[in-house]
Design an enzyme around this catalytic site. Structure first.
Site, PDB file in Angstrom:
ATOM      1  N   ASP A   1      -2.619 -17.911   1.935  1.00 24.53           N
ATOM      2  CA  ASP A   1      -3.813 -18.486   1.319  1.00 24.53           C
ATOM      3  C   ASP A   1      -4.311 -19.689   2.122  1.00 24.53           C
ATOM      4  O   ASP A   1      -5.530 -19.863   2.324  1.00 24.53           O
ATOM      5  CB  ASP A   1      -3.566 -18.860  -0.140  1.00 24.53           C
ATOM      6  CG  ASP A   1      -2.318 -19.698  -0.360  1.00 24.53           C
ATOM      7  OD1 ASP A   1      -1.503 -19.845   0.573  1.00 24.53           O
ATOM      8  OD2 ASP A   1      -2.137 -20.209  -1.482  1.00 24.53           O
TER       9      ASP A   1
ATOM     10  N   LYS B   1       3.649 -15.308   1.892  1.00 24.71           N
ATOM     11  CA  LYS B   1       3.685 -16.143   0.695  1.00 24.71           C
ATOM     12  C   LYS B   1       5.143 -16.354   0.293  1.00 24.71           C
ATOM     13  O   LYS B   1       5.600 -15.942  -0.781  1.00 24.71           O
ATOM     14  CB  LYS B   1       2.889 -15.498  -0.435  1.00 24.71           C
ATOM     15  CG  LYS B   1       1.380 -15.594  -0.256  1.00 24.71           C
ATOM     16  CD  LYS B   1       0.862 -17.015  -0.459  1.00 24.71           C
ATOM     17  CE  LYS B   1       0.904 -17.401  -1.920  1.00 24.71           C
ATOM     18  NZ  LYS B   1       0.396 -18.796  -2.128  1.00 24.71           N
TER      19      LYS B   1
ATOM     20  N   TYR C   1       0.808  -1.215   0.000  1.00 26.41           N
ATOM     21  CA  TYR C   1       0.000   0.000   0.000  1.00 26.41           C
ATOM     22  C   TYR C   1       0.844   1.269   0.000  1.00 26.41           C
ATOM     23  O   TYR C   1       0.333   2.358  -0.282  1.00 26.41           O
ATOM     24  CB  TYR C   1      -0.934   0.016   1.213  1.00 26.41           C
ATOM     25  CG  TYR C   1      -2.005  -1.051   1.195  1.00 26.41           C
ATOM     26  CD1 TYR C   1      -2.358  -1.694   0.022  1.00 26.41           C
ATOM     27  CD2 TYR C   1      -2.671  -1.412   2.357  1.00 26.41           C
ATOM     28  CE1 TYR C   1      -3.335  -2.668  -0.001  1.00 26.41           C
ATOM     29  CE2 TYR C   1      -3.656  -2.393   2.348  1.00 26.41           C
ATOM     30  CZ  TYR C   1      -3.979  -3.009   1.167  1.00 26.41           C
ATOM     31  OH  TYR C   1      -4.959  -3.980   1.144  1.00 26.41           O
TER      32      TYR C   1
END
Length: 369
Positions: free
Chosen positions: A226, A193, A142
């Protein structure tokens, strides 16, 4: 700390309505528990834009920097959708987070027993749920550069956002998670991840370093984000504290929020580095947003904002016992079947108003004495 300072920024939509009930709770603590606060008020978001042409003035920013804690209601609304991005109400909140360097966002997901059947998941999956998601809040995708939308060579466009983290940014939010875990069940799960992202590899390695060198007594596990999302809806009670980056934290905390059945129940805290007092810079706010569809109708649920003040009692004012008192008062009210409209199911009867919910919580606080 003598008479700690609390800056209230009620904001937009239902913000002023729910904050009015928090103010009554603050007054109760001053009158009944001799726990007084130097309370001041300011404008943020659309309310500030309407008055000053900016979602946050420099003067209000200075007051927020000087306060022992900031309590915010909500920002935004459809009337401001036409504004330039640079002056939208949400920019005021983002400026507070950035300039106060509030790098650790604490999002609890607690399911009160009285509302266990309100969740979309089976009661046995969510009953007794009490987890904390610690989201890094001031870096990552962001805020990373380069970013933007540019033309390509084929008549189309390219959108770019950069995921970027440093060792220090990861280590400091990891420390916040480990410290919280020591107060709870002493267990942290770090989510990233690392299988496809270099920033994820760095995240995993740096969280592991903090654990090995500073918090070896806390149980640490790693999980791909995930899989973490899947596990949150499969068996969320396996988690205690989850620490993750800005993007995944945004997604996972909203997923965890809905396990409890209502956004109107969920508080949050955003914490930064210690001030001269030794306590962290801090901003507390409910998760639910400005809810323009019910603004001014007396339907808003004030519990999330009240529980945000409970978090302030615990993390900014070192009043853990009084935070417990307030949380138990909320739990008692819910157990008695008192419900605002967002907590109603078919056949439940008549919902109470925002003020009536505040009345019930104050009565429960009186009963706790």
């Amino acid at each position: 700390m003598s008479t700690p300072s609390l800056l209230i920024l009620a904001g937009d939509g239902i913000g002023p309505e729910v904050m009015a009930e928090v103010t009554r709770v603050i007054d109760w603590y001053g009158a009944k528990r001799d726990l007084k606060f130097n309370v001041s008020h300011g404008l943020v978001g659309g309310a500030s834009y309407d008055a000053h042409g900016t979602p946050l003035t420099d003067e209000t920013m200075e007051r927020a920097q000087a306060a022992d804690a900031v309590l915010l209601g909500a920002v935004g609304g459809p009337k401001y959708d036409v504004l330039d991005f640079s002056v939208k109400p949400e920019r005021g909140l983002l400026r507070l987070r950035k300039e106060m360097d509030l790098y650790a966002n604490l999002r609890p997901a607690q399911c009160f027993d009285a509302l266990a059947d309100f969740s979309s998941l089976k009661t046995e999956v969510v009953s007794g749920l009490d987890i904390m998601i610690v989201r890094e809040l001031t870096s990552g995708v962001y805020f990373g550069e380069p970013r933007g939308i540019t033309p390509d060579n084929e008549g189309g466009r390219i959108g770019v956002n950069t995921q970027r983290y440093t060792t220090n940014e990861i280590r400091r939010v990891a420390r916040s998670a480990f410290e919280l875990a020591r107060r709870r069940s002493n267990k942290v799960c770090s989510m990233e991840k690392a299988n496809v992202m270099e920033s994820g590899i760095l995240w995993r390695e740096e969280v592991q370093w903090v654990h090995d060198n500073e918090y070896p007594d806390v149980e640490l596990s790693h999980m791909y984000a995930d899989n973490g999302a899947m596990q949150l809806v499969r068996w969320p009670k396996q988690f205690d504290v989850i620490v993750t980056d800005n993007l995944f934290g945004d997604i996972l905390s909203d997923c965890a929020a809905m396990l409890t059945g209502s956004l109107g129940m969920l508080p949050s805290a955003s914490l930064g580095a210690p001030m001269a007092s030794g306590l962290p810079k801090a901003l507390y706010e409910p998760v639910h947003g400005s809810a323009p569809d019910i603004t001014g109708q007396g339907k808003a649920n004030p519990i999330a904002c009240i529980l945000s003040f409970a978090m302030a009692l615990r993390y900014s004012f070192d009043q853990g016992a009084e935070a417990d008192r307030l949380e138990k008062a909320v739990e008692a009210v819910l157990a008695d079947g008192v419900r605002t409209a967002d907590l109603m199911q078919k056949g439940d009867g008549t919902p109470v108003s925002t003020t009536e919910m505040g009345d019930a919580i104050l009565a429960a606080l009186d009963a706790s004495l």
